[in-house]
Structure formats: structure tokens, C-alpha cells
Design an enzyme around this catalytic site. Structure first.
Site, PDB file in Angstrom:
ATOM      1  N   HIS A 107       6.308 -12.041   5.571  1.00 47.44           N
ATOM      2  CA  HIS A 107       6.110 -11.596   4.189  1.00 47.44           C
ATOM      3  C   HIS A 107       7.449 -11.257   3.571  1.00 47.44           C
ATOM      4  O   HIS A 107       8.301 -10.663   4.211  1.00 47.44           O
ATOM      5  CB  HIS A 107       5.171 -10.382   4.133  1.00 47.44           C
ATOM      6  CG  HIS A 107       5.516  -9.302   5.115  1.00 47.44           C
ATOM      7  ND1 HIS A 107       5.162  -9.370   6.442  1.00 47.44           N
ATOM      8  CD2 HIS A 107       6.192  -8.141   4.957  1.00 47.44           C
ATOM      9  CE1 HIS A 107       5.614  -8.290   7.063  1.00 47.44           C
ATOM     10  NE2 HIS A 107       6.246  -7.531   6.186  1.00 47.44           N
ATOM     11  N   LEU A 108       7.582 -11.647   2.330  1.00 50.09           N
ATOM     12  CA  LEU A 108       8.750 -11.257   1.543  1.00 50.09           C
ATOM     13  C   LEU A 108       8.403  -9.960   0.843  1.00 50.09           C
ATOM     14  O   LEU A 108       7.372  -9.878   0.173  1.00 50.09           O
ATOM     15  CB  LEU A 108       9.005 -12.297   0.448  1.00 50.09           C
ATOM     16  CG  LEU A 108      10.036 -13.378   0.622  1.00 50.09           C
ATOM     17  CD1 LEU A 108      10.210 -14.097  -0.721  1.00 50.09           C
ATOM     18  CD2 LEU A 108      11.367 -12.828   1.090  1.00 50.09           C
ATOM     19  N   HIS A 109       9.262  -8.963   0.987  1.00 51.79           N
ATOM     20  CA  HIS A 109       9.147  -7.759   0.175  1.00 51.79           C
ATOM     21  C   HIS A 109       9.862  -8.051  -1.148  1.00 51.79           C
ATOM     22  O   HIS A 109      11.047  -8.430  -1.132  1.00 51.79           O
ATOM     23  CB  HIS A 109       9.861  -6.583   0.833  1.00 51.79           C
ATOM     24  CG  HIS A 109       9.233  -6.092   2.102  1.00 51.79           C
ATOM     25  ND1 HIS A 109       8.388  -5.000   2.133  1.00 51.79           N
ATOM     26  CD2 HIS A 109       9.324  -6.531   3.374  1.00 51.79           C
ATOM     27  CE1 HIS A 109       7.999  -4.792   3.385  1.00 51.79           C
ATOM     28  NE2 HIS A 109       8.553  -5.701   4.165  1.00 51.79           N
ATOM     29  N   ILE A 123       0.828  -1.206   0.000  1.00 48.07           N
ATOM     30  CA  ILE A 123       0.000   0.000   0.000  1.00 48.07           C
ATOM     31  C   ILE A 123       0.869   1.266   0.000  1.00 48.07           C
ATOM     32  O   ILE A 123       0.398   2.339  -0.392  1.00 48.07           O
ATOM     33  CB  ILE A 123      -0.953  -0.025   1.227  1.00 48.07           C
ATOM     34  CG1 ILE A 123      -2.190   0.803   0.993  1.00 48.07           C
ATOM     35  CG2 ILE A 123      -0.241   0.369   2.513  1.00 48.07           C
ATOM     36  CD1 ILE A 123      -3.309   0.537   1.988  1.00 48.07           C
ATOM     37  N   GLN A 168       9.975  -4.706  11.037  1.00 42.14           N
ATOM     38  CA  GLN A 168       8.736  -5.481  10.834  1.00 42.14           C
ATOM     39  C   GLN A 168       7.586  -4.791  11.569  1.00 42.14           C
ATOM     40  O   GLN A 168       7.689  -4.491  12.769  1.00 42.14           O
ATOM     41  CB  GLN A 168       8.890  -6.927  11.343  1.00 42.14           C
ATOM     42  CG  GLN A 168       7.663  -7.775  11.002  1.00 42.14           C
ATOM     43  CD  GLN A 168       7.823  -9.248  11.409  1.00 42.14           C
ATOM     44  OE1 GLN A 168       8.793  -9.635  12.055  1.00 42.14           O
ATOM     45  NE2 GLN A 168       6.849 -10.053  11.010  1.00 42.14           N
ATOM     46  N   SER A 169       6.512  -4.531  10.845  1.00 42.01           N
ATOM     47  CA  SER A 169       5.346  -3.873  11.446  1.00 42.01           C
ATOM     48  C   SER A 169       4.096  -4.721  11.346  1.00 42.01           C
ATOM     49  O   SER A 169       3.128  -4.483  12.069  1.00 42.01           O
ATOM     50  CB  SER A 169       5.116  -2.516  10.784  1.00 42.01           C
ATOM     51  OG  SER A 169       4.867  -2.677   9.402  1.00 42.01           O
TER      52      SER A 169
END
Ligand code: 5GP
Ligand code: ZN
Length: 116
Positions: A102-104, A33, A96-97
Site C-alpha cells: 500500500h502507498l501511504h 483508520i 509495515q504492519s
């Protein structure tokens, strides 16, 4: 297994909309996003795992699937040859939030190293 109050489990369940670019039996991928590059896609497992620290030996194949998805996405986005980055942050100190691994997958511009 979705976890209550997990943003990415809600995306998996369709409760929160996302621009999904890839789906497989074990993973989905959608556009970030708040993209940090022309292409910025997040690849997540369908099963909730909070952090890298929570991975177990039985998750070997699942984690491999995330990287195979990243490779496919890089080809789809036309950045496989030029170069891209596929990284996972672990815990707040690394940025990390969202606590569903998850892989960016980032590309479409030059990326410097080391990251900040
Ligand atoms: P982290 O900081 O945990 O490594 O990465 C979380 C990523 O999720 C961030 O890059 C952030 O922009 C993205 N993100 C946060 N909320 C949403 C959302 O509701 N939808 C999408 N598509 N991405 C999100
Ligand atoms: Zn989750």
C-alpha cells in the site's frame, strides 16, 4: 486473488468497511483508520502482493497505477500543489504492519524529512 486473513483483501472483498475515496480496475484507495496527517489515504492494488520484495517485473504497470492513483487523490484532496508524500513501507523494520502493499498518501500539513 484475495488472500485469507489479509485485512486489505477483506476491505477489497467488502467484508470490512472502509471509507473508499478512489477506485480503478487495478487499485482502490481508502482513508487510513489512524491518520497521521489531515489527509492520509492508502492506495492498494486489487491483487494481493505482500511486500515490495515480492514484486516481479510483470507488476510494473500495477505499481505505476498506484502512483497515478496517488496523483489523482492529491488533486482531489487539494494538496497537489502544496505538496504531499506517497510512500510504501517494506517489512516490519520499516513499519509495515499490513502485508498487502500500500502507498501511504499523506498531506495537508508540512512534512519533515527524513521520516522517523
Ligand atoms: P503500514 O504500517 O503497514 O505501512 O500501514 C498500515 C496502515 O493501515 C496503518 O497506517 C494503519 O493505521 C492502517 N490500518 C490498519 N487497519 C486498518 C483498517 O482496518 N482500516 C483502515 N482504513 N486502515 C487500517
Ligand atoms: Zn491482501
Amino acid at each position: 486473488m484475495s488472500q485469507e486473513d489479509c485485512l486489505f483483501c477483506k476491505i477489497l472483498d467488502g467484508e470490512i468497511p472502509a471509507d473508499i475515496v478512489f477506485e480503478s480496475d487495478s487499485a482502490i484507495a481508502f482513508r487510513d483508520i489512524n491518520p497521521q496527517a489531515p489527509t492520509h489515504v492508502l492506495v492498494i492494488p486489487r491483487r494481493h502482493i505482500a511486500t515490495i520484495n515480492d514484486l516481479e517485473a510483470g507488476d510494473r504497470e500495477l505499481v505505476g497505477d498506484l502512483y497515478l492513483a496517488a496523483k489523482q487523490i492529491a488533486h482531489m484532496e487539494g494538496m497537489a500543489d502544496e505538496g504531499y508524500r506517497a510512500v510504501m513501507n517494506c517489512n516490519a523494520g520499516a513499519g509495515q504492519s499490513v502485508f498487502h502493499i500500500h502507498l501511504h498518501v499523506l498531506g495537508g500539513r508540512g512534512l519533515t524529512w527524513p521520516p522517523g
